[in-house]
Enzyme design. Structure first.
Site, PDB file in Angstrom:
ATOM      1  N   ASP A   9      -1.203 -13.816   5.637  1.00 25.27           N
ATOM      2  CA  ASP A   9      -0.708 -14.341   4.368  1.00 25.27           C
ATOM      3  C   ASP A   9      -1.678 -15.407   3.851  1.00 25.27           C
ATOM      4  OD1 ASP A   9       0.659 -15.622   2.343  1.00 25.27           O
ATOM      5  OD2 ASP A   9       2.431 -16.098   3.557  1.00 25.27           O
ATOM      6  N   GLY A  31       3.736  -9.593  -5.812  1.00 24.14           N
ATOM      7  CA  GLY A  31       2.612  -9.508  -4.875  1.00 24.14           C
ATOM      8  C   GLY A  31       2.082 -10.860  -4.445  1.00 24.14           C
ATOM      9  N   ASP A  33       0.380 -12.978  -6.138  1.00 24.15           N
ATOM     10  CA  ASP A  33       0.618 -13.967  -7.206  1.00 24.15           C
ATOM     11  C   ASP A  33       1.977 -14.657  -6.990  1.00 24.15           C
ATOM     12  OD1 ASP A  33       0.288 -15.342  -9.611  1.00 24.15           O
ATOM     13  OD2 ASP A  33       0.670 -13.601 -10.890  1.00 24.15           O
ATOM     14  N   GLY A 123      -3.273  -3.720  -5.053  1.00 25.04           N
ATOM     15  CA  GLY A 123      -1.817  -3.582  -4.927  1.00 25.04           C
ATOM     16  C   GLY A 123      -1.238  -2.890  -6.143  1.00 25.04           C
ATOM     17  N   VAL A 124      -0.450  -3.645  -6.895  1.00 26.66           N
ATOM     18  CA  VAL A 124       0.204  -3.122  -8.099  1.00 26.66           C
ATOM     19  C   VAL A 124      -0.813  -2.508  -9.070  1.00 26.66           C
ATOM     20  CG1 VAL A 124       1.506  -3.836 -10.159  1.00 26.66           C
ATOM     21  CG2 VAL A 124       2.106  -4.768  -7.944  1.00 26.66           C
TER      22      VAL A 124
HETATM   23  N1  AR6 Z   1      -1.432 -12.708   1.202  1.00 27.26           N
HETATM   24  C1  AR6 Z   1      -2.467 -11.849   1.156  1.00 27.26           C
HETATM   25  N2  AR6 Z   1      -2.418 -10.642   0.536  1.00 27.26           N
HETATM   26  C2  AR6 Z   1      -1.260 -10.310  -0.065  1.00 27.26           C
HETATM   27  C3  AR6 Z   1      -0.122 -11.158  -0.074  1.00 27.26           C
HETATM   28  C4  AR6 Z   1      -0.240 -12.405   0.598  1.00 27.26           C
HETATM   29  N3  AR6 Z   1       0.770 -13.262   0.643  1.00 27.26           N
HETATM   30  N4  AR6 Z   1       0.872 -10.525  -0.764  1.00 27.26           N
HETATM   31  C5  AR6 Z   1       0.381  -9.327  -1.165  1.00 27.26           C
HETATM   32  N5  AR6 Z   1      -0.904  -9.199  -0.741  1.00 27.26           N
HETATM   33  P1  AR6 Z   1      -1.166  -7.420  -5.717  1.00 27.26           P
HETATM   34  P2  AR6 Z   1      -3.042  -6.702  -7.880  1.00 27.26           P
HETATM   35  C6  AR6 Z   1      -1.842  -8.072  -0.932  1.00 27.26           C
HETATM   36  O1  AR6 Z   1      -0.223  -6.370  -6.163  1.00 27.26           O
HETATM   37  O2  AR6 Z   1      -3.144  -5.302  -7.390  1.00 27.26           O
HETATM   38  C7  AR6 Z   1       1.145  -9.269  -9.565  1.00 27.26           C
HETATM   39  O3  AR6 Z   1       2.440  -9.023 -10.020  1.00 27.26           O
HETATM   40  C8  AR6 Z   1      -1.295  -6.731  -1.326  1.00 27.26           C
HETATM   41  O4  AR6 Z   1      -0.791  -6.057  -0.178  1.00 27.26           O
HETATM   42  O5  AR6 Z   1      -0.641  -8.751  -5.335  1.00 27.26           O
HETATM   43  O6  AR6 Z   1      -4.287  -7.412  -8.307  1.00 27.26           O
HETATM   44  C9  AR6 Z   1       0.306 -10.047 -10.578  1.00 27.26           C
HETATM   45  O7  AR6 Z   1       1.079 -10.968 -11.323  1.00 27.26           O
HETATM   46  C10 AR6 Z   1      -2.526  -6.053  -1.892  1.00 27.26           C
HETATM   47  O8  AR6 Z   1      -3.353  -5.507  -0.863  1.00 27.26           O
HETATM   48  O9  AR6 Z   1      -2.318  -7.707  -6.833  1.00 27.26           O
HETATM   49  C11 AR6 Z   1      -0.244  -8.964 -11.444  1.00 27.26           C
HETATM   50  O10 AR6 Z   1       0.683  -8.578 -12.433  1.00 27.26           O
HETATM   51  C12 AR6 Z   1      -3.300  -7.213  -2.538  1.00 27.26           C
HETATM   52  O11 AR6 Z   1      -2.695  -8.418  -2.015  1.00 27.26           O
HETATM   53  C13 AR6 Z   1      -0.457  -7.811 -10.472  1.00 27.26           C
HETATM   54  O12 AR6 Z   1       0.486  -8.005  -9.419  1.00 27.26           O
HETATM   55  C14 AR6 Z   1      -3.233  -7.258  -4.049  1.00 27.26           C
HETATM   56  O13 AR6 Z   1      -1.964  -6.786  -4.486  1.00 27.26           O
HETATM   57  C15 AR6 Z   1      -1.844  -7.833  -9.878  1.00 27.26           C
HETATM   58  O14 AR6 Z   1      -2.017  -6.695  -9.085  1.00 27.26           O
END
Ligand code: AR6
Length: 173
Positions: A9, A31, A33, A123-124
C-alpha cells in the site's frame, strides 16, 4: 537512480513524495486516489480544492503533475498526476510517459530524494500492466536530474508486481 519494487500500500511508504494516480478533477476518486485521500485526511482535499480555485480551474490535464502537502501521510508531498484513460479511448503512450516524466520533474523541483509511484493507469483507466511498467521504467531511466536518489514502484497486486519485474529485467537491471 535506484529503482525498487515494493508490493503493498503506497500510503504507508516513508518517502519524500508519493505520486497519486488522480483524475482531472483533483477532487478524489477510487483506487489509489481514494486510498491516498483517506490516509492523508481532509486537508488534502482542501489543498486540491485550492488548486482548482487557482491555476487549475479547468482541472489538471492528462499527463501533467502538480504537488500538494501530504498531511497525515509519512511523506512530505503528494504529487498528483492524471494518466490517460484507455477505457475512454486515451491510448496514446506519450500521455502515459508524460504522467511519469512530469511527476519526476515536479519531485526534482521540490527537492525530493525519494519518490513512490503507483502503477498509473493500470487500474480503472484500463492500461495493460506490462505497457505501464515499461513506460514507467523508461521514464525513470530518461529522467535528467541529480536530486532524486531512489524511485519506488509500489504495486498492489502480484500480477502488476510481476509486470514491473519483467520490465526492469528487460531494461537491463
Ligand atoms: N497502493 C498502491 N497501489 C494501489 C493502491 C494502494 N493503496 N490502491 C490501488 N492500487 P487506479 P488509474 C493500484 O484505478 O488506473 C481513481 O478513481 C491498483 O491496483 O487507482 O490511474 C482516480 O480518481 C492499480 O494497479 O488508477 C481516477 O478516476 C493501480 O494502483 C482513476 O481511478 C492504479 O489503479 C485513475 O485510474
Amino acid at each position: 537512480m535506484e529503482i525498487e519494487l515494493v508490493q503493498g500500500d503506497i500510503t504507508t511508504r516513508d518517502v519524500d513524495a508519493v505520486v497519486n494516480a488522480a483524475n482531472s478533477s483533483l477532487l478524489g476518486g477510487g483506487g489509489v486516489d481514494g486510498a491516498i485521500h483517506r490516509a492523508a485526511g481532509r486537508e488534502l482535499l482542501e489543498a486540491c480544492r485550492a488548486l482548482r480555485q487557482g491555476e487549475y480551474r479547468d482541472g489538471l490535464p492528462v499527463g501533467e503533475a502538480v504537488a500538494t502537502g501530504a498531511f497525515n501521510l509519512p511523506a512530505q508531498w503528494v504529487i498528483h498526476t492524471v494518466g490517460p484513460n484507455a477505457a475512454a479511448g486515451q491510448t496514446d503512450p506519450e500521455l502515459l510517459r508524460r504522467a511519469f516524466a512530469n511527476s519526476l520533474a515536479v519531485a526534482e523541483e521540490l527537492g525530493a530524494a525519494t519518490v513512490a509511484f503507483p502503477a498509473i493507469s493500470a487500474g480503472v483507466y484500463g492500461w495493460d500492466a506490462g505497457d505501464v511498467a515499461r513506460t514507467a521504467v523508461q521514464a525513470v531511466r530518461d529522467h535528467r536530474g541529480t536530486g532524486i536518489e531512489r524511485v519506488e514502484f509500489v504495486l498492489f497486486s502480484e500480477r502488476v508486481l510481476q509486470a514491473f519485474r519483467a520490465a526492469l529485467a528487460e531494461s537491463g537491471d
